[in-house]
Scaffold this motif. Structure first.
Motif, PDB file in Angstrom:
ATOM      1  N   PRO A 165       0.811  -1.224   0.000  1.00  0.00           N
ATOM      2  CA  PRO A 165       0.000   0.000   0.000  1.00  0.00           C
ATOM      3  C   PRO A 165       0.841   1.269   0.000  1.00  0.00           C
ATOM      4  CG  PRO A 165       0.105  -0.899   2.201  1.00  0.00           C
ATOM      5  CD  PRO A 165       0.811  -1.895   1.301  1.00  0.00           C
ATOM      6  N   VAL A 166       0.216   2.353  -0.407  1.00  0.00           N
ATOM      7  CA  VAL A 166       0.842   3.667  -0.467  1.00  0.00           C
ATOM      8  C   VAL A 166      -0.027   4.647   0.313  1.00  0.00           C
ATOM      9  CG1 VAL A 166       1.534   5.562  -1.990  1.00  0.00           C
ATOM     10  CG2 VAL A 166       1.852   3.185  -2.728  1.00  0.00           C
ATOM     11  N   LEU A 167       0.596   5.499   1.108  1.00  0.00           N
ATOM     12  CA  LEU A 167      -0.149   6.548   1.804  1.00  0.00           C
ATOM     13  C   LEU A 167       0.605   7.869   1.654  1.00  0.00           C
ATOM     14  CD1 LEU A 167      -2.397   7.675   3.447  1.00  0.00           C
ATOM     15  CD2 LEU A 167      -1.402   6.683   5.513  1.00  0.00           C
ATOM     16  N   LYS A 168       0.286   8.564   0.578  1.00  0.00           N
ATOM     17  CA  LYS A 168       0.925   9.846   0.286  1.00  0.00           C
ATOM     18  C   LYS A 168      -0.076  10.990   0.231  1.00  0.00           C
ATOM     19  CE  LYS A 168       4.801   7.870  -2.333  1.00  0.00           C
ATOM     20  NZ  LYS A 168       5.517   7.834  -3.645  1.00  0.00           N
ATOM     21  N   LYS A 169      -1.311  10.691  -0.199  1.00  0.00           N
ATOM     22  CA  LYS A 169      -2.292  11.751  -0.409  1.00  0.00           C
ATOM     23  C   LYS A 169      -3.364  11.681   0.679  1.00  0.00           C
ATOM     24  CE  LYS A 169      -3.426  12.954  -4.554  1.00  0.00           C
ATOM     25  NZ  LYS A 169      -3.968  12.973  -5.945  1.00  0.00           N
ATOM     26  N   VAL A 170      -3.441  12.733   1.478  1.00  0.00           N
ATOM     27  CA  VAL A 170      -4.385  12.822   2.595  1.00  0.00           C
ATOM     28  C   VAL A 170      -5.286  14.025   2.387  1.00  0.00           C
ATOM     29  CG1 VAL A 170      -4.614  13.095   5.105  1.00  0.00           C
ATOM     30  CG2 VAL A 170      -2.700  11.779   4.159  1.00  0.00           C
ATOM     31  N   SER A 171      -6.572  13.832   2.604  1.00  0.00           N
ATOM     32  CA  SER A 171      -7.535  14.925   2.517  1.00  0.00           C
ATOM     33  C   SER A 171      -8.056  15.248   3.909  1.00  0.00           C
ATOM     34  CB  SER A 171      -8.705  14.548   1.603  1.00  0.00           C
ATOM     35  OG  SER A 171      -9.661  15.586   1.556  1.00  0.00           O
ATOM     36  N   ILE A 172      -8.023  16.529   4.288  1.00  0.00           N
ATOM     37  CA  ILE A 172      -8.559  16.993   5.571  1.00  0.00           C
ATOM     38  C   ILE A 172      -9.650  18.003   5.278  1.00  0.00           C
ATOM     39  CG2 ILE A 172      -8.072  18.141   7.764  1.00  0.00           C
ATOM     40  CD1 ILE A 172      -5.162  17.241   7.490  1.00  0.00           C
ATOM     41  N   ARG A 173     -10.845  17.724   5.778  1.00  0.00           N
ATOM     42  CA  ARG A 173     -11.977  18.638   5.627  1.00  0.00           C
ATOM     43  C   ARG A 173     -12.542  18.973   7.004  1.00  0.00           C
ATOM     44  NH1 ARG A 173      -9.910  19.223   1.655  1.00  0.00           N
ATOM     45  NH2 ARG A 173     -10.639  19.048  -0.498  1.00  0.00           N
ATOM     46  N   VAL A 174     -12.511  20.242   7.348  1.00  0.00           N
ATOM     47  CA  VAL A 174     -13.073  20.711   8.616  1.00  0.00           C
ATOM     48  C   VAL A 174     -14.451  21.299   8.336  1.00  0.00           C
ATOM     49  CG1 VAL A 174     -12.814  22.315  10.541  1.00  0.00           C
ATOM     50  CG2 VAL A 174     -10.798  21.185   9.600  1.00  0.00           C
TER      51      VAL A 174
ATOM     52  N   PHE B 159      -6.233  20.481   2.171  1.00  0.00           N
ATOM     53  CA  PHE B 159      -6.993  21.022   3.300  1.00  0.00           C
ATOM     54  C   PHE B 159      -8.055  22.013   2.837  1.00  0.00           C
ATOM     55  CE2 PHE B 159      -7.802  24.373   6.391  1.00  0.00           C
ATOM     56  CZ  PHE B 159      -8.177  23.635   7.502  1.00  0.00           C
ATOM     57  N   LYS B 160      -9.216  21.910   3.464  1.00  0.00           N
ATOM     58  CA  LYS B 160     -10.274  22.884   3.201  1.00  0.00           C
ATOM     59  C   LYS B 160     -11.245  22.906   4.380  1.00  0.00           C
ATOM     60  CE  LYS B 160     -11.966  23.164  -0.993  1.00  0.00           C
ATOM     61  NZ  LYS B 160     -12.760  22.878  -2.230  1.00  0.00           N
ATOM     62  N   VAL B 161     -11.814  24.078   4.625  1.00  0.00           N
ATOM     63  CA  VAL B 161     -12.920  24.220   5.574  1.00  0.00           C
ATOM     64  C   VAL B 161     -14.217  24.257   4.770  1.00  0.00           C
ATOM     65  CG1 VAL B 161     -13.953  25.656   7.380  1.00  0.00           C
ATOM     66  CG2 VAL B 161     -11.468  25.555   7.139  1.00  0.00           C
TER      67      VAL B 161
ATOM     68  N   LEU C  81      -6.432   8.590   2.239  1.00  0.00           N
ATOM     69  CA  LEU C  81      -6.916   8.671   3.618  1.00  0.00           C
ATOM     70  C   LEU C  81      -7.709   9.963   3.781  1.00  0.00           C
ATOM     71  CD1 LEU C  81      -6.794   7.421   6.546  1.00  0.00           C
ATOM     72  CD2 LEU C  81      -4.900   9.011   6.958  1.00  0.00           C
ATOM     73  N   PHE C  82      -8.855   9.866   4.453  1.00  0.00           N
ATOM     74  CA  PHE C  82      -9.708  11.037   4.689  1.00  0.00           C
ATOM     75  C   PHE C  82      -9.770  11.318   6.179  1.00  0.00           C
ATOM     76  CE2 PHE C  82     -13.703  13.169   5.613  1.00  0.00           C
ATOM     77  CZ  PHE C  82     -13.793  14.125   4.623  1.00  0.00           C
ATOM     78  N   ILE C  83      -9.574  12.577   6.533  1.00  0.00           N
ATOM     79  CA  ILE C  83      -9.733  13.040   7.913  1.00  0.00           C
ATOM     80  C   ILE C  83     -10.819  14.110   7.938  1.00  0.00           C
ATOM     81  CG2 ILE C  83      -8.662  14.321   9.809  1.00  0.00           C
ATOM     82  CD1 ILE C  83      -5.997  13.058   9.012  1.00  0.00           C
ATOM     83  N   GLY C  84     -11.807  13.921   8.789  1.00  0.00           N
ATOM     84  CA  GLY C  84     -12.834  14.932   8.993  1.00  0.00           C
ATOM     85  C   GLY C  84     -12.584  15.658  10.304  1.00  0.00           C
ATOM     86  N   GLY C  85     -12.637  16.975  10.252  1.00  0.00           N
ATOM     87  CA  GLY C  85     -12.539  17.790  11.455  1.00  0.00           C
ATOM     88  C   GLY C  85     -13.801  18.604  11.635  1.00  0.00           C
ATOM     89  N   GLU C  86     -13.885  19.332  12.727  1.00  0.00           N
ATOM     90  CA  GLU C  86     -15.088  20.119  12.999  1.00  0.00           C
ATOM     91  C   GLU C  86     -14.726  21.391  13.753  1.00  0.00           C
ATOM     92  OE1 GLU C  86     -15.357  20.222  16.441  1.00  0.00           O
ATOM     93  OE2 GLU C  86     -13.777  18.711  16.460  1.00  0.00           O
ATOM     94  N   MET C  87     -15.581  22.376  13.596  1.00  0.00           N
ATOM     95  CA  MET C  87     -15.484  23.610  14.370  1.00  0.00           C
ATOM     96  C   MET C  87     -16.894  24.117  14.617  1.00  0.00           C
ATOM     97  SD  MET C  87     -13.651  25.830  15.887  1.00  0.00           S
ATOM     98  CE  MET C  87     -14.653  26.847  16.985  1.00  0.00           C
ATOM     99  N   GLY C  88     -17.252  24.277  15.873  1.00  0.00           N
ATOM    100  CA  GLY C  88     -18.591  24.785  16.167  1.00  0.00           C
ATOM    101  C   GLY C  88     -18.797  24.934  17.659  1.00  0.00           C
TER     102      GLY C  88
END
Length: 353
Positions: A56-65, A110-112, A171-178
């Motif tokens: 497996p390869v893990l180079k591209k990660v998406s983070i959405r807050v 990265f994006k909000v 890989l997807f990471i979800g974040g939050e702000m509220g």
């Protein structure tokens, strides 16, 4: 149930069992005693199964807050005013928040996504305007969301997952702000785990004992008000959740449908994972859990999903920060699976016992 929500319940492809078995067997051929890399071996095999390839390869990660406000803030449940939500979105845009520092370190996409701040925001770099409403309603008085708002928030998360998958993210990471979202997350946990609010309520943004009492009272009121309507995970999310929590649910389910592993962050994102896995239990194998939050209800939710978090650093910031800290561990696991030599390749004698 609306026809447009049927996607939530559609079958999710399982991890590739054959590839997982082959990856585990391959681990035993690498130049190390079997099992000596502990959970890193398990993680390498899991990513192999997710990607359907031995290495497996893990180079591209998406983070959405996902950002949104909460009507229950009227009950004095947070140490910070609601204005902080939009102020922090601006801070994300400028790159000054913890998660943006970590995203830069990782080279992550990265994006909000603004799904429901109390006030409208000006156009900002790295911020997507997907605002559905001016926050949720106060769930001590009425459902947090209308059915249409819930559907829109779920769809917003699904779009984020689809975009990540289309970009070849691994890989997807979800974040939050509220502001006040720990209260919503705790209410969801209390309802789904059938636990008293008092056993789950924590300090969140740092409220004192009086603030904890206010949070507990607010959740108890909400549970009593909506009890007759909490007959499904989706109904529970509508009545007690938040727009950003619903978007996270949609994102997690959307990722699994596209074969994209998810790294779950802390308390609020785990409440979304709990709801989503109750909606569609086939989601669960696609979820990895990053860390133990300092919030008391976090471990109970993880236990309910048989989750084994990777770290315990006493973190309780949210934003996706705990998950981002774990990414190098996962990258190490993938590289060890993919790049170590076998005994045969290295001409090293194997264990004869």
């Amino acid at each position: 149930m609306s026809d447009s929500l049927e996607w939530l319940y559609q079958p999710i492809q399982p991890l590739n069992a054959q590839c997982h078995a082959e990856a585990q067997a391959y681990q035993n051929q690498l130049t190390k005693p079997p099992g000596s890399l502990g959970r890193l071996e398990q993680l390498g095999a899991l990513f192999a199964a997710a990607q359907g390839q031995l290495k497996p390869v893990l180079k591209k990660v998406s983070i959405r807050v996902f950002a949104a406000d909460h009507g229950v803030a009227e009950e004095g449940v947070s140490a910070f005013p609601q204005e902080v939500t939009v102020e922090m979105v601006r801070n994300f845009s400028r790159g000054g928040a913890a998660i943006t520092v970590l995203a830069r370190q990782l080279g992550a996409d990265f994006k909000v996504v603004n799904v429901g701040t109390l006030t409208e925001l000006e156009s900002l770099p790295q911020v997507e305007d997907a605002r559905i409403a001016a926050g949720t309603a106060n769930f001590c008085r009425q459902p947090a969301m209308s059915p249409a708002q819930l559907e829109a928030a779920l769809a917003c998360g699904r779009r984020a997952a689809e975009q990540a998958a289309d970009q070849g993210v691994q890989l997807f990471i979800g974040g939050e702000m509220g502001i006040a979202n720990t209260t919503a997350a705790t209410a969801l946990a209390a309802a789904l785990l059938e636990q008293p609010a008092r056993s789950l309520v924590g300090p969140g943004t740092g409220v004192d004992s009086a603030g904890i009492d206010r949070k507990t009272t607010a959740i108890d009121r909400a549970l009593a008000l909506h009890q007759a309507k909490l007959d499904s995970p989706l109904a529970t999310l509508q009545h007690l959740g938040g727009l950003e929590i619903a978007a996270l649910c949609g994102a997690y389910l959307g990722c699994a449908r596209r074969g994209l592993p998810v790294l779950v962050d802390g308390f609020i994102t785990t409440s979304a994972a709990l709801v989503a896995s109750r909606i569609n239990p086939q989601l669960r194998p696609w979820l990895l859990f990053s860390h133990n939050s300092a919030e008391p209800g976090h471990r109970l939710m993880q236990q309910a999903m048989d989750a084994e978090p990777l770290l315990d650093l006493g973190m309780r910031l949210g934003e996706g920060s705990g998950a981002a800290v774990c990414v190098p561990l996962l990258q190490s696991a993938c590289r060890l699976q993919s790049e170590m030599a076998t005994f045969a390749e290295a001409a090293v004698s194997e264990n004869i016992c």
